[in-house]
Every structure is written in structure tokens, then in C-alpha cells.
Design an enzyme around this catalytic site. Sequence first.
Site, PDB file in Angstrom:
ATOM      1  N   HIS A 548       0.990  -1.289  -0.076  1.00 52.10           N
ATOM      2  CA  HIS A 548       0.091   0.092  -0.035  1.00 52.10           C
ATOM      3  C   HIS A 548       0.749   1.238  -0.202  1.00 52.10           C
ATOM      4  O   HIS A 548       0.961   1.788   1.023  1.00 52.10           O
ATOM      5  CB  HIS A 548      -0.825   0.028   1.198  1.00 52.10           C
ATOM      6  CG  HIS A 548      -1.918  -0.912   0.872  1.00 52.10           C
ATOM      7  ND1 HIS A 548      -2.166  -2.178   1.642  1.00 52.10           N
ATOM      8  CD2 HIS A 548      -3.202  -0.940   0.566  1.00 52.10           C
ATOM      9  CE1 HIS A 548      -3.099  -2.727   1.528  1.00 52.10           C
ATOM     10  NE2 HIS A 548      -3.803  -2.135   0.441  1.00 52.10           N
ATOM     11  N   ASP A 589      -6.125   5.292  -1.115  1.00 55.29           N
ATOM     12  CA  ASP A 589      -5.066   4.837   0.038  1.00 55.29           C
ATOM     13  C   ASP A 589      -4.046   5.614   0.687  1.00 55.29           C
ATOM     14  O   ASP A 589      -3.170   5.048   1.296  1.00 55.29           O
ATOM     15  CB  ASP A 589      -4.418   3.286  -0.463  1.00 55.29           C
ATOM     16  CG  ASP A 589      -5.211   2.179  -0.281  1.00 55.29           C
ATOM     17  OD1 ASP A 589      -6.458   2.173   0.405  1.00 55.29           O
ATOM     18  OD2 ASP A 589      -5.122   1.129  -1.122  1.00 55.29           O
ATOM     19  N   GLN A 769      -3.614 -16.862  -3.203  1.00 60.76           N
ATOM     20  CA  GLN A 769      -4.166 -16.498  -4.233  1.00 60.76           C
ATOM     21  C   GLN A 769      -5.143 -17.162  -4.986  1.00 60.76           C
ATOM     22  O   GLN A 769      -6.224 -16.598  -5.281  1.00 60.76           O
ATOM     23  CB  GLN A 769      -2.946 -16.437  -5.301  1.00 60.76           C
ATOM     24  CG  GLN A 769      -1.820 -15.035  -4.930  1.00 60.76           C
ATOM     25  CD  GLN A 769      -2.268 -14.018  -5.092  1.00 60.76           C
ATOM     26  OE1 GLN A 769      -2.986 -13.441  -6.033  1.00 60.76           O
ATOM     27  NE2 GLN A 769      -1.958 -13.281  -3.915  1.00 60.76           N
TER      28      GLN A 769
END
Length: 820
Positions: A548, A589, A769
Site C-alpha cells: 500500500h 489509500d 491467491q
Amino acid sequence: MTETVTTVQSSCYTVVSKSVLLELSDAFNRSVLPAESGAASFINNYAGLSLSKLINCGINVLSHLFSLQVLLVFAKEDSQSNGFCRACEKANYRCKMARTPESALECFSEKHHDLVIIDHRHSRHFDAEALCQQRTQRFLSKHVSCDALVLFAFVFLRPDREEASVMPLINAGFNRRYVENANMMACYNELLQLEHGEVLAQFKLRAGNAIFTALEQSQDAIEITSEDQVIQYVNPAYESIMGYQQSELIGKEIIEVPKSEKNKPDLLETINSCILKGKEWQGIYYAKKKNGDSVQQNVKITPVIGQGGKIRHYVSINRPLNDNNKVSLVENVLSSPDIQSSKHKDRRKGSLDVRSTTSRGSDGSSQRRHSSMARIHSMTIEAPITKVINIINAAQESSPMPVAEALDRVLEILRTTELYSPQLGTKDEDPHTNDLVGGLMTDGLRRLSGNEYILSTKQPHHLPSHLTTPLSLNDIPPRIAQTMENEDSWDFDVFTLEAATMKRPLTYLGLKIFSRFGVCEFLNCPEATLRSWLQVVEANYHSSNSYHNSSHAADVLHATAYFLCKERVKQSLDPIDEVAALIAATVHDVDHPGRTNSFLCNAGSELAILYNDTAVLESHHAALAFQITTRDDKCNIFKNIERNEYRTLRQAIIDMVLATEMTKHFEHVNKFVNSINKPLAALEENGSNNDEESVKSILTSPENRILVKRMLIKCADISNPCRPQELCIEWAGRISEEYFAQTDEEKRQGLPVVMPVFDRNTCSIPKSQISFIDYFITDMFDAWDAFADLPNLMQHLDNNFKYWKGLDERKLHSLRPPPE
């Protein structure tokens, strides 16, 4: 071929289902369909063909799919019987020989032959006329329809016999007399003339019964008129919808039936001028029911051309425009075995079955769109409110008009409320999925302790001194400009830009994308202000986060810009929506601490307390974005826009940033599918996708524009599995590292471990995943692909899933396989 499906209304106009086609084939074959007859191929190819097209293409073509059956009734073998046997073989007919009247009747009872050839030369062996009469009486006694009785028989006369009247033969039921001639080619030519004459005519008559069965069973209102527009036929659905009985309409001229006053004055004139020229007309028309109510219908009127090119009939197919049309369609699609056989079934686990995304990359556009619509109808993300809506839709079908209209208002209210959150069952067998759901879709486990995680929001977020000199879009260094040459392509590599800009990709990519969309012109702000704003926003992303950081923001901005260029998205959104989407992607973000909402709530952070443990990070991102934008005029990109426009823009940005919170993931996807995809799919399958007004009303309603923007930023935010494989692998490694770091800190501080599987010593990245794609990605991107048409993304998604699956099957836990 045993399954039967009711007549499916998958377009605005009746579609012939497999059951009707089976009836057609039975009319042609009158026996169990042999594999070599081509009947199975015919049914698969023609199921789904619209009724009008099936009629127009001519039943003649169907006859060639079925081999004619010929019954030869000869008391003894001779040159004449052999001549017909060889002629049948040459014509590829199936031939059966009978020697006695009894065996002939038995054979005919079993097979219902198309041609019956009876030897009348030797009357001492049997009476041909009596045999033909027995055949007729036997089948009349069994109530067999007349179309199955009119078969063909032959009479043989010796050449030297005096010519006799054919009337006794006609009275007995014969159709034709053939003078004895054993030459094989003479027999062959006679058979061919009959096949393309009387036999083909009988095939058409038999098929007519099946066609009228389809008309009678159709849920569309169907009306057939003569060339003088005198009503000749209406089906039961027409009677039910319009309130008339057949006897009240048959024989009346169209102009005698009351018309609704809601139609535009010149509409009837437009329709007549079109169909009188032999052209098809399709559009929206208000019809007046017997009780005086007006009903809005999607109408298609097709002129039927007869001999000499003259219009002989008009076929009008009408469907009321309301939601109760959709239920039977969805149920039929859901019941279709084709929907259940999905290439993705191996990777769907407990999630919904959808059509393969691999085939869509190579198929034609129309096939891809059709499969996308089918996938949308097959979606099983069903919230309680969706079930309620389906029940109301079903109730509308049999309700009187006042009740149906009241239910319409109920549906309208339900679709504008927050009642779409689905009930999600846990997947105890899959800890990776459980941890992802727990970590991303909950606000944590409250833990009262003095050991609290402090995320300070009091430190000023300012522009670092080494970034105070704004860059110009025109003097971006060539090496950086080169990395952005293909920024409008989905395969754009943000990591190359990250390296070239020394981890400041957001400023540079933002300058180029915002310039391409004319953001400065829309906001009426100088380019220098935009550059300063991009720099201060990027400075407030944490470069220490593995995932992030501003590279993620640049990636989401790139995906947002890519989606905004898709035709359906452009049709739906206004310029202010586009600007809001680009700004929201840039800031979505900002100041992310590299920890999840659950972590912050469990740690009792200042942000969790400030925002009451609800959408903590997303609320912080939105609030901070406006704080750092408006406190300094040098970077205030909103300074010069009008107040009301600013409020609209601000509301849209906040809504999009909050939409990235994963606790409402399924709510957003479910509302998008039910409010946009399914109505659009219904229009497309009804043949109304070219009706610009209907499509526009769905795409541009205020509520649906909000849903499109939410879906757009959500897909952009978690599009990593749809990126080219190397980019996907890099992002997977970065998010895993961030989760590992959170788990390490939770253990150090004695906090609840939100996602135990993300332990760097034991975690299987491929499994994580696979779970993420299974639970969150596939359904959402299937819906987004059906809307925006993104075959390249779906191909990448399929390739990446197979990559992770391959690693997992080898029991590898790493990002990549070990070197050879």
C-alpha cells in the site's frame, strides 16, 4: 436427446426450444431418431433460432436432414420391385419390403412411411384399393391427425391395358398412378419428383403443427393479420395480456381495435409506412387492453412475403415492458444444463458456476457477449432482498393490473435501499479463505488492553522540501517519459515507472493521465496546482509499505483510466464522474499504514476510535485527501470550481473511496448485477439492445451511475490477478509481505492474529491467491466484463489462476517454481 425445455423467451420474440424441435423432428421422422439422421445436430444448431427466422428459412431445408422412408408392397419379387429398390438406394431413402397386406399394415403402423408403393398389377394376390382403405380406417380409428395420413401410394398398370379412370383409386386414398416401367432411372426420377413436390408439401404441413404449438405455448402476445390487416390469429398469451377472446378479434380489421392515446400522433403512420414497404418494424408501442388500461410493449412487426413477392401476412410479436418478463428467462437459463458445465468448475469450489473465460478471448464478439449475459443470469450471489424481488416478479405475472402496478412501485423502492448484503456461509474447509474473509471483511476482535497500536494523525502532512519545485509535463525526463508511452494499454508496467522515478510513479503518471482526460480544464485550475497536489498526495503515501504505497495508487489510477475509456462506461458517466473517479483512485489509500482495519480495531488505534471501528481506513483516506487538498491554495485543485459542483464532486469521491472497503464487497457486486447487468442482459436477449432509450435509461439513472463508479474503483483496486502474469506475481509477493509483517507485529504485541495463515514460515502464497481469486475476484470481474467487455483481463485472470493452481498442485509455497 431426452431433455425438454419449455419455450424459452430469450429474446423479445419467441424462440423455438428443444422440445418444439423434437416435435418437428418427430413430425419428419415419426420414429426414434437414428444417430445418422442428423437430427441431433439439427436440434443443437437450431435450438434458439427465433420463430420468425425458422419460418422464413423454410421448412424445406429441414427435410434434407431426415432420410425418407419408403414402403414397397409387392406380393413377389420382380424387375419392377427391384427397380424401385435400386432407385431408393440411389436416392439414399430407407426402403422396406412387405409381401402381404397384413405385413404392410404392421410395417406402416411401426414407421409411418413417407412413401407407400403398392403393386396393383396382380389383383389376385391382394386388393390394393382395400389395403389403402384399411390403412385409412385403421389410423382414423386411432385418432391420428390427418397430416400423418396423407401418404403416397402408386398404382401399376400394364402398358397394353386400356386406360382406366383414376377416380376409384383417388376414392380409395391413392395419390398417384404409375404405369409399369422397371427402368431404375425412371423409378428414381419419379421418386425425386414426389419428394420435391407432394412429400415436401406434407413436411411443411406437419411442421406447421409444431410451429403452431410454439405459438400457442409462447408467453409473448402474438397476432397475425392478412395483407389487408384483418386479424386472422391471436395466441392465448395475447388473450391473457390484452383481455380479449379470440372470437372478439378474429375477422376484425386492426383499425377497429381501440388504440391507446399514449402513443405519439405520428407513430401509427410511421409503422404503416415501414411495414407496407415489406420492412420489419420494431419499437415501443402502447396497446389498449379491453378494460381500457394502456400497457407499454416492445413490439416487432414482420411482413411475411408470399408468392410473387407480395405481402401476404403481418406477424406482430409483443412483450409488455416490465420486470415480470425477467423471471421466466432467468429460471430457464439457470435450469439449462449448459450453464452448469463450466470450464472454471475446478476453480469455483463453493462459489458460483460461470462460463469459461478462456474461450471468450478467442471467440467472436457476439458469442462472447452472449456467454457473458448467460453468466450474469447464472450468478448465485443471492441476498435475501434478491429472493424477495424474484417472488414479487413471479407474483406480478398472474396479478391484475392495479396489483402489478403496485408491485412495480414496491420493486422500485426496494432497489433504492441498502438491502442487498448477501448471507455468506463460511468455508471451514479452507483456512485461507476464512482468514481472508476475517481479515478483509470484519472490523476485528475488540481487545481491551493497555498495549494499543498508535497511528498518529496529528503530525502535519506537508510537502517535503525536496519536492517543492513542481515538474512540468513538458520537461519530464526522456527515460521516464519512455516508460509511460503505453500507459493507455492494460499491459502497462508500473514497476518500470516506479524504478525510473525512484518510487514516485504517482506524480508522473498522474500528470499524464489527468492531462489526457482534461482534468485541469474541467477544474479550471493551473497545471502547477495539479502538479503540487499530486506531489503532496504522493508524499503522504508510505514508501515503507511493501504494497500500500504510491505505486499501488498509480496502478489503481491506471486501471481506472483504462476502464473509463470503455464504451459502456463512457455511455454511463458524465465528465464530472470521470474526474471524480480519477481523483478517488489517486487518493483512495493515502496514508495507509500497511495494516488492515481489523488490526487497527484490535489494537485500539486512534483512527479506530475516531471512526468508531467502522470503515476506519477508508474514512481516513477520504478525510485526509480533502484536508491536504484544501488547506493550501498551492495544491487546492478545487479552488476555482462552483460550490454546487464541488459538493457533487466531493460526494462522488468520498463514495468511491468508501466503496473500496471490503466489508461491503458482495453488496456492491450484487447491486450492480441486479440493477444494471440483468436489465441490460434482458434487453439484449429480447433483441432490444439497440433501443438506445431503454439502454440509456438503465446506464444513466443517478442510482446506477453510482453503482458503476463503485464497481469501477473496486475492480481497479484489486485488479492484480487480472494483470499480465509477471505483474500479478510481483503484486502477490508484495501483499503477502505486508500481511506477513502484520502477523509478526500482532504476535509481538500480543494482539489477536487476524490472518493466521499469513505466517511467513508456513504460508502457501499460491493457496492464498487461489482463495482470493475464488472468493472475491471471479464473480466481480465476470460482472464487470459483462458490462465493460474486457476479454484481455479475463484471459490474464484465467492464466494466472492456472499458474497458482499449478504451483499448489506441486505443493510449492513460493511465488515461483524453483529454478530448473
